[in-house]
Design a protein around this motif. Structure first.
Motif, PDB file in Angstrom:
ATOM      1  N   SER A 172      41.250  63.347  10.529  1.00  0.00           N
ATOM      2  CA  SER A 172      39.916  63.333  11.150  1.00  0.00           C
ATOM      3  C   SER A 172      39.382  61.910  11.263  1.00  0.00           C
ATOM      4  CB  SER A 172      38.941  64.186  10.333  1.00  0.00           C
ATOM      5  OG  SER A 172      39.330  65.550  10.348  1.00  0.00           O
ATOM      6  N   CYS A 173      39.590  61.117  10.229  1.00  0.00           N
ATOM      7  CA  CYS A 173      39.150  59.718  10.269  1.00  0.00           C
ATOM      8  C   CYS A 173      39.960  58.918  11.283  1.00  0.00           C
ATOM      9  CB  CYS A 173      39.256  59.092   8.881  1.00  0.00           C
ATOM     10  SG  CYS A 173      37.981  59.680   7.746  1.00  0.00           S
TER      11      CYS A 173
ATOM     12  N   SER B   9      34.185  71.485   6.938  1.00  0.00           N
ATOM     13  CA  SER B   9      32.992  70.680   7.227  1.00  0.00           C
ATOM     14  C   SER B   9      33.372  69.381   7.933  1.00  0.00           C
ATOM     15  CB  SER B   9      32.240  70.362   5.928  1.00  0.00           C
ATOM     16  OG  SER B   9      31.799  71.548   5.302  1.00  0.00           O
ATOM     17  N   ILE B  10      34.455  68.766   7.481  1.00  0.00           N
ATOM     18  CA  ILE B  10      34.925  67.517   8.098  1.00  0.00           C
ATOM     19  C   ILE B  10      35.310  67.767   9.552  1.00  0.00           C
ATOM     20  CG2 ILE B  10      36.761  65.780   8.078  1.00  0.00           C
ATOM     21  CD1 ILE B  10      36.849  66.191   4.989  1.00  0.00           C
TER      22      ILE B  10
ATOM     23  N   VAL C 203      35.359  72.111   2.397  1.00  0.00           N
ATOM     24  CA  VAL C 203      35.212  70.670   2.623  1.00  0.00           C
ATOM     25  C   VAL C 203      35.949  70.253   3.894  1.00  0.00           C
ATOM     26  CG1 VAL C 203      35.648  68.356   1.717  1.00  0.00           C
ATOM     27  CG2 VAL C 203      34.943  70.191   0.161  1.00  0.00           C
ATOM     28  N   GLY C 204      37.209  70.684   4.008  1.00  0.00           N
ATOM     29  CA  GLY C 204      37.991  70.360   5.199  1.00  0.00           C
ATOM     30  C   GLY C 204      37.365  70.924   6.462  1.00  0.00           C
TER      31      GLY C 204
ATOM     32  N   THR D  26      39.117  74.163  14.188  1.00  0.00           N
ATOM     33  CA  THR D  26      38.211  74.257  13.038  1.00  0.00           C
ATOM     34  C   THR D  26      38.136  75.688  12.527  1.00  0.00           C
ATOM     35  OG1 THR D  26      36.868  72.401  13.854  1.00  0.00           O
ATOM     36  CG2 THR D  26      35.848  73.858  12.240  1.00  0.00           C
TER      37      THR D  26
ATOM     38  N   LEU E  18      41.347  65.047   6.116  1.00  0.00           N
ATOM     39  CA  LEU E  18      40.429  63.914   5.988  1.00  0.00           C
ATOM     40  C   LEU E  18      40.970  62.690   6.727  1.00  0.00           C
ATOM     41  CD1 LEU E  18      37.944  62.521   4.841  1.00  0.00           C
ATOM     42  CD2 LEU E  18      39.234  62.099   2.724  1.00  0.00           C
TER      43      LEU E  18
ATOM     44  N   VAL F  69      32.302  68.250  11.853  1.00  0.00           N
ATOM     45  CA  VAL F  69      31.689  66.980  12.256  1.00  0.00           C
ATOM     46  C   VAL F  69      32.475  66.358  13.402  1.00  0.00           C
ATOM     47  CG1 VAL F  69      31.192  64.610  11.526  1.00  0.00           C
ATOM     48  CG2 VAL F  69      30.661  66.522   9.999  1.00  0.00           C
ATOM     49  N   VAL F  70      33.804  66.385  13.277  1.00  0.00           N
ATOM     50  CA  VAL F  70      34.668  65.838  14.332  1.00  0.00           C
ATOM     51  C   VAL F  70      34.455  66.593  15.644  1.00  0.00           C
ATOM     52  CG1 VAL F  70      37.068  65.537  15.080  1.00  0.00           C
ATOM     53  CG2 VAL F  70      36.417  64.958  12.745  1.00  0.00           C
TER      54      VAL F  70
ATOM     55  N   SER G 150      40.129  57.960   3.577  1.00  0.00           N
ATOM     56  CA  SER G 150      39.350  57.884   4.820  1.00  0.00           C
ATOM     57  C   SER G 150      39.627  56.589   5.567  1.00  0.00           C
ATOM     58  CB  SER G 150      37.848  57.987   4.508  1.00  0.00           C
ATOM     59  OG  SER G 150      37.553  59.181   3.831  1.00  0.00           O
TER      60      SER G 150
END
Length: 211
Positions: free
Chosen positions: A86-87, A164-165, A161-162, A150, A83, A168-169, A7
């Motif tokens: 996205s970060c 969900s990330i 998990v991906g 997405t 991850l 959020v983005v 991250s």
């Protein structure tokens, strides 16, 4: 620990902001001119097309680099690319090195999609170009693009998990563009046609601002 490092890798790569650096070299802070954002579209408005294209390409490639480097360094993490990418987007939008005031993430979103699947990138680029040019507003591209990607990621990978990330983005990108939609409503948001109708667009925006 690997997830944290993955991250942080993406986040700090996202902090590298060419729009801000170029504006500083020219003696001003891009966040205090134009739309107030340190990204490619505002670079075009405040500095010029060539600088704007350079910034867009750089921001795309930094997300590609963050994603690919993360996948190489952290192969145990199934969603490392998403991850870190996205970060990187979040690092571009909320850069600690710029007091959390950066750009809006469109180009870095594109880089994350490109790193995930070049074919998806090309397909989405065509779709978003048609959508953006049809509506004549840039802001619809990152908002719709983040949602579409997405959904594509969720359906093609089944990775909760991906997904969900990315969700959020998408919410962050939507939040960052609320002001753009407000400007569309009052007629002060720049059209994409600003690129070839600069004087007309400036006059229209000034008129609507004064009204």
């Amino acid at each position: 620990m690997q997830i944290i490092l993955c991250s942080l890798l993406g986040y700090f790569i996202g902090n590298i902001n060419p729009a801000f650096l170029i504006s500083k070299l020219k003696g001003f802070d891009i966040r205090k001119r134009g739309s107030g954002n340190a990204g490619a579209s505002n670079t075009i408005i405040t500095i010029g097309k060539k600088a704007g294209i350079f910034v867009a390409v750089f921001d795309i490639l930094k997300a590609v680099a963050a994603s690919i480097l993360a996948a190489y360094l952290f192969p145990q993490i199934k969603f490392a690319k998403i991850l870190s990418g996205s970060c990187c987007i979040l690092g571009h939008i909320f850069p600690i090195l710029m007091k959390f005031h950066g750009g809006k993430g469109l180009a870095s979103l594109g880089g994350t999609i490109l790193a995930f699947n070049p074919i998806f990138f090309v397909i989405m680029l065509i779709i978003e170009l048609v959508l953006g040019l049809s509506l004549d507003y840039v802001c619809v591209v990152p908002v719709s693009g983040s949602v579409i990607f997405t959904l594509i990621y969720a359906l093609s990978t089944g990775d909760a998990v991906g997904t969900s990330i990315l969700s959020v983005v998408s919410l962050v990108i939507l939040f960052k563009h609320i002001e753009n939609f407000k400007r569309i409503q009052n007629g002060t948001e720049a059209h994409i046609s600003f690129l070839w109708k600069k004087e007309q667009e400036i006059a229209r925006i000034r008129k609507n601002t004064n009204d």
